[in-house]
Design an enzyme around this catalytic site. Structure first.
Site, PDB file in Angstrom:
ATOM      1  N   LYS A 111      -2.841 -19.209  89.703  1.00  9.62           N
ATOM      2  CA  LYS A 111      -2.525 -20.634  89.633  1.00  9.62           C
ATOM      3  C   LYS A 111      -1.321 -20.876  88.699  1.00  9.62           C
ATOM      4  O   LYS A 111      -0.885 -19.954  87.991  1.00  9.62           O
ATOM      5  CB  LYS A 111      -3.763 -21.380  89.139  1.00  9.62           C
ATOM      6  CG  LYS A 111      -4.932 -21.379  90.135  1.00  9.62           C
ATOM      7  CD  LYS A 111      -6.144 -22.070  89.518  1.00  9.62           C
ATOM      8  CE  LYS A 111      -7.309 -22.198  90.481  1.00  9.62           C
ATOM      9  NZ  LYS A 111      -8.477 -22.867  89.834  1.00  9.62           N
ATOM     10  N   TYR A 138      -8.348 -27.724  98.855  1.00 11.75           N
ATOM     11  CA  TYR A 138      -9.429 -28.243  98.014  1.00 11.75           C
ATOM     12  C   TYR A 138     -10.191 -29.400  98.674  1.00 11.75           C
ATOM     13  O   TYR A 138     -10.785 -30.221  97.980  1.00 11.75           O
ATOM     14  CB  TYR A 138      -8.869 -28.664  96.653  1.00 11.75           C
ATOM     15  CG  TYR A 138      -8.616 -27.488  95.712  1.00 11.75           C
ATOM     16  CD1 TYR A 138      -9.620 -26.546  95.440  1.00 11.75           C
ATOM     17  CD2 TYR A 138      -7.378 -27.318  95.097  1.00 11.75           C
ATOM     18  CE1 TYR A 138      -9.388 -25.466  94.590  1.00 11.75           C
ATOM     19  CE2 TYR A 138      -7.148 -26.241  94.231  1.00 11.75           C
ATOM     20  CZ  TYR A 138      -8.162 -25.323  93.982  1.00 11.75           C
ATOM     21  OH  TYR A 138      -7.944 -24.267  93.128  1.00 11.75           O
ATOM     22  N   ASN A 175      -8.092 -22.534  84.600  1.00  7.42           N
ATOM     23  CA  ASN A 175      -8.827 -21.260  84.716  1.00  7.42           C
ATOM     24  C   ASN A 175      -8.087 -20.181  85.498  1.00  7.42           C
ATOM     25  O   ASN A 175      -8.677 -19.225  85.993  1.00  7.42           O
ATOM     26  CB  ASN A 175     -10.242 -21.501  85.246  1.00  7.42           C
ATOM     27  CG  ASN A 175     -10.260 -22.069  86.647  1.00  7.42           C
ATOM     28  OD1 ASN A 175      -9.211 -22.271  87.252  1.00  7.42           O
ATOM     29  ND2 ASN A 175     -11.449 -22.327  87.169  1.00  7.42           N
ATOM     30  N   HIS A 227      -7.642 -18.490  91.519  1.00  9.13           N
ATOM     31  CA  HIS A 227      -8.560 -18.903  92.584  1.00  9.13           C
ATOM     32  C   HIS A 227      -8.952 -17.673  93.381  1.00  9.13           C
ATOM     33  O   HIS A 227      -8.117 -16.799  93.620  1.00  9.13           O
ATOM     34  CB  HIS A 227      -7.895 -19.907  93.533  1.00  9.13           C
ATOM     35  CG  HIS A 227      -8.683 -20.124  94.791  1.00  9.13           C
ATOM     36  ND1 HIS A 227      -9.737 -21.008  94.866  1.00  9.13           N
ATOM     37  CD2 HIS A 227      -8.613 -19.513  96.011  1.00  9.13           C
ATOM     38  CE1 HIS A 227     -10.272 -20.946  96.084  1.00  9.13           C
ATOM     39  NE2 HIS A 227      -9.615 -20.054  96.794  1.00  9.13           N
ATOM     40  N   GLU A 249      -9.285 -19.790 104.334  1.00  8.21           N
ATOM     41  CA  GLU A 249      -8.193 -19.941 103.366  1.00  8.21           C
ATOM     42  C   GLU A 249      -6.994 -19.054 103.710  1.00  8.21           C
ATOM     43  O   GLU A 249      -5.846 -19.460 103.540  1.00  8.21           O
ATOM     44  CB  GLU A 249      -8.714 -19.641 101.961  1.00  8.21           C
ATOM     45  CG  GLU A 249      -9.712 -20.702 101.499  1.00  8.21           C
ATOM     46  CD  GLU A 249     -10.274 -20.445 100.107  1.00  8.21           C
ATOM     47  OE1 GLU A 249     -10.877 -21.372  99.536  1.00  8.21           O
ATOM     48  OE2 GLU A 249     -10.135 -19.318  99.586  1.00  8.21           O
TER      49      GLU A 249
HETATM   50  P1  IDP Z   1     -14.013 -21.867  91.718  1.00 10.73           P
HETATM   51  O1  IDP Z   1     -12.507 -21.916  91.535  1.00 10.73           O
HETATM   52  O2  IDP Z   1     -14.659 -20.952  90.701  1.00 10.73           O
HETATM   53  O3  IDP Z   1     -14.421 -21.537  93.133  1.00 10.73           O
HETATM   54  P2  IDP Z   1     -14.816 -24.603  92.284  1.00 10.73           P
HETATM   55  O4  IDP Z   1     -16.127 -25.211  91.884  1.00 10.73           O
HETATM   56  O5  IDP Z   1     -14.578 -24.306  93.714  1.00 10.73           O
HETATM   57  O6  IDP Z   1     -14.591 -23.311  91.367  1.00 10.73           O
HETATM   58  O7  IDP Z   1     -13.695 -25.598  91.749  1.00 10.73           O
HETATM   59  C1  IDP Z   1     -12.345 -25.419  92.152  1.00 10.73           C
HETATM   60  C2  IDP Z   1     -11.457 -25.570  90.949  1.00 10.73           C
HETATM   61  O8  IDP Z   1     -11.536 -26.907  90.488  1.00 10.73           O
HETATM   62  C3  IDP Z   1     -11.845 -24.744  89.719  1.00 10.73           C
HETATM   63  O9  IDP Z   1     -11.367 -23.409  89.769  1.00 10.73           O
HETATM   64  C4  IDP Z   1     -11.196 -25.517  88.615  1.00 10.73           C
HETATM   65  O10 IDP Z   1      -9.793 -25.246  88.539  1.00 10.73           O
HETATM   66  C5  IDP Z   1     -11.378 -26.954  89.091  1.00 10.73           C
HETATM   67  N1  IDP Z   1     -12.586 -27.558  88.522  1.00 10.73           N
HETATM   68  C6  IDP Z   1     -13.862 -27.376  88.906  1.00 10.73           C
HETATM   69  N2  IDP Z   1     -14.713 -28.108  88.154  1.00 10.73           N
HETATM   70  C7  IDP Z   1     -13.920 -28.753  87.266  1.00 10.73           C
HETATM   71  C8  IDP Z   1     -14.193 -29.672  86.207  1.00 10.73           C
HETATM   72  O11 IDP Z   1     -15.343 -30.021  85.911  1.00 10.73           O
HETATM   73  N3  IDP Z   1     -13.101 -30.143  85.513  1.00 10.73           N
HETATM   74  C9  IDP Z   1     -11.823 -29.777  85.791  1.00 10.73           C
HETATM   75  N4  IDP Z   1     -11.528 -28.922  86.786  1.00 10.73           N
HETATM   76  C10 IDP Z   1     -12.566 -28.413  87.507  1.00 10.73           C
HETATM   77 MG    MG Z   2     -14.216 -22.627  94.886  1.00  8.76          MG
END
Ligand code: IDP
Ligand code: MG
Length: 150
Positions: free
Chosen positions: A9, A49, A112, A115, A126
């Site tokens: 990212k 997303y 984080n 992805h 995807e």
């Molecule tokens: P993942 O990336 O581990 O699959 P997902 O639940 O699919 O996690 O969420 C997609 C992305 O959305 C996360 O990687 C993160 O960047 C963002 N995200 C998820 N939950 C939150 C939150 O509570 N606050 C801010 N960003 C979030």
């Molecule tokens: Mg996800």
């Protein structure tokens, strides 16, 4: 053989961690199928997303993923989706196991770093969003028989 989309990212790119991420997947034994350094369009971000539309963090997430270039890749291997999610770590970096990418390089869920597809079907969906069929490279490595049992 499963395939997963992986994105370094914008924060990972800005922090110079593309090579670190690639090195971890290479060392794990996974095989690279496709790679593209690119600016994400708003349209692609929304498609990618779509499952999160309406959630409180959605607008911030779209802004984050479109804020600067990403390194998009496809990696393959036996159980690649689970193996890659394991190497990536939990969504929240502070809940990620030590040694995972998110543990070792991140602190906040909204930064984080990476992805990875969450299920084999998601990987297929995807991969189709991010890459054209002719961008996927079918190849074999000399070392495959020392990594893949079958
Ligand atoms: P993942 O990336 O581990 O699959 P997902 O639940 O699919 O996690 O969420 C997609 C992305 O959305 C996360 O990687 C993160 O960047 C963002 N995200 C998820 N939950 C939150 C939150 O509570 N606050 C801010 N960003 C979030
Ligand atoms: Mg996800």
């Amino acid at each position: 053989m499963e395939r997963s989309l992986v994105l370094v990212k914008p924060d990972g790119v800005q922090r110079g961690l593309i090579g670190e991420v690639i090195a971890r997947f290479e060392r794990r034994g996974l095989r690279l199928v496709a790679a593209k350094f690119m600016q994400v369009s708003l349209e692609l971000a929304k498609q990618h997303y779509a499952e999160h539309e309406g959630k409180p963090f959605y607008d911030g997430l779209i802004a984050y993923i479109t804020s600067a270039p990403v390194m998009a890749m496809v990696w393959e291997g036996p159980n690649a989706v689970a193996a890659i999610r394991q190497t990536v770590g939990s969504t929240k970096p502070v809940e990620s196991a030590p040694g995972t990418i998110r543990h070792d390089f991140a602190l906040e869920v909204g930064r984080n770093l990476i992805h990875a597809s969450d299920k084999p079907e998601t990987g297929i969906r995807e991969m189709g969003l991010w890459f054209k069929a002719d961008e996927l490279v079918e190849w074999k490595r000399e070392v495959d028989r020392w990594v893949f049992e079958g």
